[in-house]
Design a protein around this motif. Sequence first.
Motif, PDB file in Angstrom:
ATOM      1  N   PRO A 222       0.810  -1.228   0.000  1.00  0.00           N
ATOM      2  CA  PRO A 222       0.000   0.000   0.000  1.00  0.00           C
ATOM      3  C   PRO A 222       0.840   1.273   0.000  1.00  0.00           C
ATOM      4  N   LEU A 223       2.060   1.195   0.535  1.00  0.00           N
ATOM      5  CA  LEU A 223       2.937   2.362   0.497  1.00  0.00           C
ATOM      6  C   LEU A 223       3.288   2.728  -0.941  1.00  0.00           C
ATOM      7  N   VAL A 224       3.577   1.723  -1.759  1.00  0.00           N
ATOM      8  CA  VAL A 224       3.890   1.969  -3.169  1.00  0.00           C
ATOM      9  C   VAL A 224       2.696   2.588  -3.885  1.00  0.00           C
ATOM     10  N   PHE A 225       1.507   2.058  -3.625  1.00  0.00           N
ATOM     11  CA  PHE A 225       0.313   2.618  -4.262  1.00  0.00           C
ATOM     12  C   PHE A 225       0.050   4.046  -3.791  1.00  0.00           C
ATOM     13  N   GLY A 226       0.319   4.316  -2.533  1.00  0.00           N
ATOM     14  CA  GLY A 226       0.160   5.678  -2.031  1.00  0.00           C
ATOM     15  C   GLY A 226       1.113   6.646  -2.705  1.00  0.00           C
ATOM     16  N   VAL A 227       2.349   6.219  -2.907  1.00  0.00           N
ATOM     17  CA  VAL A 227       3.327   7.061  -3.601  1.00  0.00           C
ATOM     18  C   VAL A 227       2.884   7.307  -5.040  1.00  0.00           C
ATOM     19  N   CYS A 228       2.362   6.276  -5.693  1.00  0.00           N
ATOM     20  CA  CYS A 228       1.870   6.436  -7.066  1.00  0.00           C
ATOM     21  C   CYS A 228       0.702   7.418  -7.120  1.00  0.00           C
ATOM     22  N   ALA A 229      -0.167   7.373  -6.112  1.00  0.00           N
ATOM     23  CA  ALA A 229      -1.299   8.302  -6.078  1.00  0.00           C
ATOM     24  C   ALA A 229      -0.821   9.742  -5.936  1.00  0.00           C
ATOM     25  N   VAL A 230       0.149   9.968  -5.065  1.00  0.00           N
ATOM     26  CA  VAL A 230       0.693  11.317  -4.890  1.00  0.00           C
ATOM     27  C   VAL A 230       1.380  11.783  -6.174  1.00  0.00           C
ATOM     28  N   ALA A 231       2.137  10.887  -6.804  1.00  0.00           N
ATOM     29  CA  ALA A 231       2.823  11.241  -8.050  1.00  0.00           C
ATOM     30  C   ALA A 231       1.820  11.571  -9.150  1.00  0.00           C
ATOM     31  N   SER A 232       0.765  10.784  -9.258  1.00  0.00           N
ATOM     32  CA  SER A 232      -0.265  11.052 -10.262  1.00  0.00           C
ATOM     33  C   SER A 232      -0.926  12.398 -10.017  1.00  0.00           C
ATOM     34  N   TRP A 233      -1.174  12.721  -8.759  1.00  0.00           N
ATOM     35  CA  TRP A 233      -1.794  14.002  -8.419  1.00  0.00           C
ATOM     36  C   TRP A 233      -0.869  15.171  -8.765  1.00  0.00           C
ATOM     37  N   VAL A 234       0.407  15.023  -8.471  1.00  0.00           N
ATOM     38  CA  VAL A 234       1.365  16.097  -8.744  1.00  0.00           C
ATOM     39  C   VAL A 234       1.559  16.294 -10.247  1.00  0.00           C
ATOM     40  N   LEU A 235       1.562  15.209 -11.000  1.00  0.00           N
ATOM     41  CA  LEU A 235       1.881  15.259 -12.427  1.00  0.00           C
ATOM     42  C   LEU A 235       0.661  15.461 -13.319  1.00  0.00           C
ATOM     43  N   ARG A 236      -0.529  15.528 -12.757  1.00  0.00           N
ATOM     44  CA  ARG A 236      -1.732  15.615 -13.582  1.00  0.00           C
ATOM     45  C   ARG A 236      -1.696  16.855 -14.475  1.00  0.00           C
ATOM     46  N   PRO A 237      -2.210  16.753 -15.701  1.00  0.00           N
ATOM     47  CA  PRO A 237      -2.169  17.886 -16.636  1.00  0.00           C
ATOM     48  C   PRO A 237      -3.100  19.010 -16.203  1.00  0.00           C
ATOM     49  N   THR A 238      -2.961  20.145 -16.852  1.00  0.00           N
ATOM     50  CA  THR A 238      -3.692  21.343 -16.439  1.00  0.00           C
ATOM     51  C   THR A 238      -5.199  21.182 -16.562  1.00  0.00           C
ATOM     52  N   ASP A 239      -5.674  20.413 -17.546  1.00  0.00           N
ATOM     53  CA  ASP A 239      -7.114  20.263 -17.700  1.00  0.00           C
ATOM     54  C   ASP A 239      -7.716  19.325 -16.664  1.00  0.00           C
ATOM     55  N   ARG A 240      -6.879  18.762 -15.786  1.00  0.00           N
ATOM     56  CA  ARG A 240      -7.363  17.911 -14.700  1.00  0.00           C
ATOM     57  C   ARG A 240      -7.069  18.541 -13.340  1.00  0.00           C
ATOM     58  N   ARG A 241      -6.767  19.838 -13.335  1.00  0.00           N
ATOM     59  CA  ARG A 241      -6.471  20.562 -12.107  1.00  0.00           C
ATOM     60  C   ARG A 241      -7.544  21.601 -11.829  1.00  0.00           C
ATOM     61  N   LEU A 242      -7.665  21.966 -10.560  1.00  0.00           N
ATOM     62  CA  LEU A 242      -8.498  23.103 -10.208  1.00  0.00           C
ATOM     63  C   LEU A 242      -7.814  24.385 -10.665  1.00  0.00           C
ATOM     64  N   PRO A 243      -8.568  25.401 -11.068  1.00  0.00           N
ATOM     65  CA  PRO A 243      -7.943  26.647 -11.532  1.00  0.00           C
ATOM     66  C   PRO A 243      -6.988  27.257 -10.521  1.00  0.00           C
ATOM     67  N   VAL A 244      -7.275  27.148  -9.241  1.00  0.00           N
ATOM     68  CA  VAL A 244      -6.418  27.775  -8.233  1.00  0.00           C
ATOM     69  C   VAL A 244      -5.114  27.029  -8.057  1.00  0.00           C
ATOM     70  N   THR A 245      -4.996  25.818  -8.591  1.00  0.00           N
ATOM     71  CA  THR A 245      -3.767  25.053  -8.435  1.00  0.00           C
ATOM     72  C   THR A 245      -2.892  25.104  -9.676  1.00  0.00           C
ATOM     73  N   LEU A 246      -3.315  25.872 -10.683  1.00  0.00           N
ATOM     74  CA  LEU A 246      -2.533  25.949 -11.906  1.00  0.00           C
ATOM     75  C   LEU A 246      -1.263  26.747 -11.666  1.00  0.00           C
ATOM     76  N   LEU A 247      -0.159  26.280 -12.225  1.00  0.00           N
ATOM     77  CA  LEU A 247       1.099  27.008 -12.171  1.00  0.00           C
ATOM     78  C   LEU A 247       1.276  27.709 -13.504  1.00  0.00           C
ATOM     79  N   HIS A 248       1.061  29.020 -13.504  1.00  0.00           N
ATOM     80  CA  HIS A 248       1.117  29.777 -14.748  1.00  0.00           C
ATOM     81  C   HIS A 248       2.568  30.100 -15.092  1.00  0.00           C
ATOM     82  N   ARG A 249       2.959  29.699 -16.255  1.00  0.00           N
ATOM     83  CA  ARG A 249       4.298  29.985 -16.743  1.00  0.00           C
ATOM     84  C   ARG A 249       4.180  30.618 -18.123  1.00  0.00           C
TER      85      ARG A 249
END
Length: 212
Positions: A123-150
């Motif tokens: 379950p630790l590995v799956f938890g790490v994968c979940a965090v990684a997926s959340w961090v790496l998700r594309p902009t169209d799968r993010r809330l507007p307030v979490t977008l990093l504008h570059r």
Amino acid sequence: MPALVRHTRPHEFAPAREGWDRNRIRTVLYWATTLVILVELASGSVWNLVPIDWITAQLDHLGYPSYFAGILGVWQVAAAAAIIAPRFALTKEWAYAGCCFLWSGAVWSHLIAGDSPSLWGVPLVFGVCAVASWVLRPTDRRLPVTLLHRHRGSVGDERAQGSRSRAFGAGHRAWAVAAGLLVAAYAFSLLTLPVIEPVMHERAVELGWLDP
């Protein structure tokens, strides 16, 4: 009058190429980690809703009631659908949070029970994968307030890219891909269940959770 020829130096393309490579790597890592948690959520929901002996024995070992399996199974189905579907950024935030609660809770429960790393490491590995997926998700799968504008390119290019992303995210193609992946994950889980169930039963017997 001779034409003026501007010789482009190779290093002028380096920033654009590096940015493209980073985006491609980010996309690959996102889908790799997302597919891992998708298959685990699908398999986990099937195992919990059946439920198989491994699940009931494990819940009893950890001190949870047997009906907890049904609750987990239903929410795992919802989380899998929310994470793989396009759009619905707020729902995805809740789904990712639920995944972190699920797998971090599993890790903590096994640690409290004094289990070996072979049990809480999964379950630790799956938890790490979940965090990684959340961090790496594309902009169209993010809330507007979490977008990093570059600022990359002109404003017009950014708007065009955003429009294409939104159009793809809301289009039939994106929904078809998401539905196909979800169906494939559940088909894999159901087809492998007759093979996995006796293996996990034997594992529970080896751990002393079930009588031989």
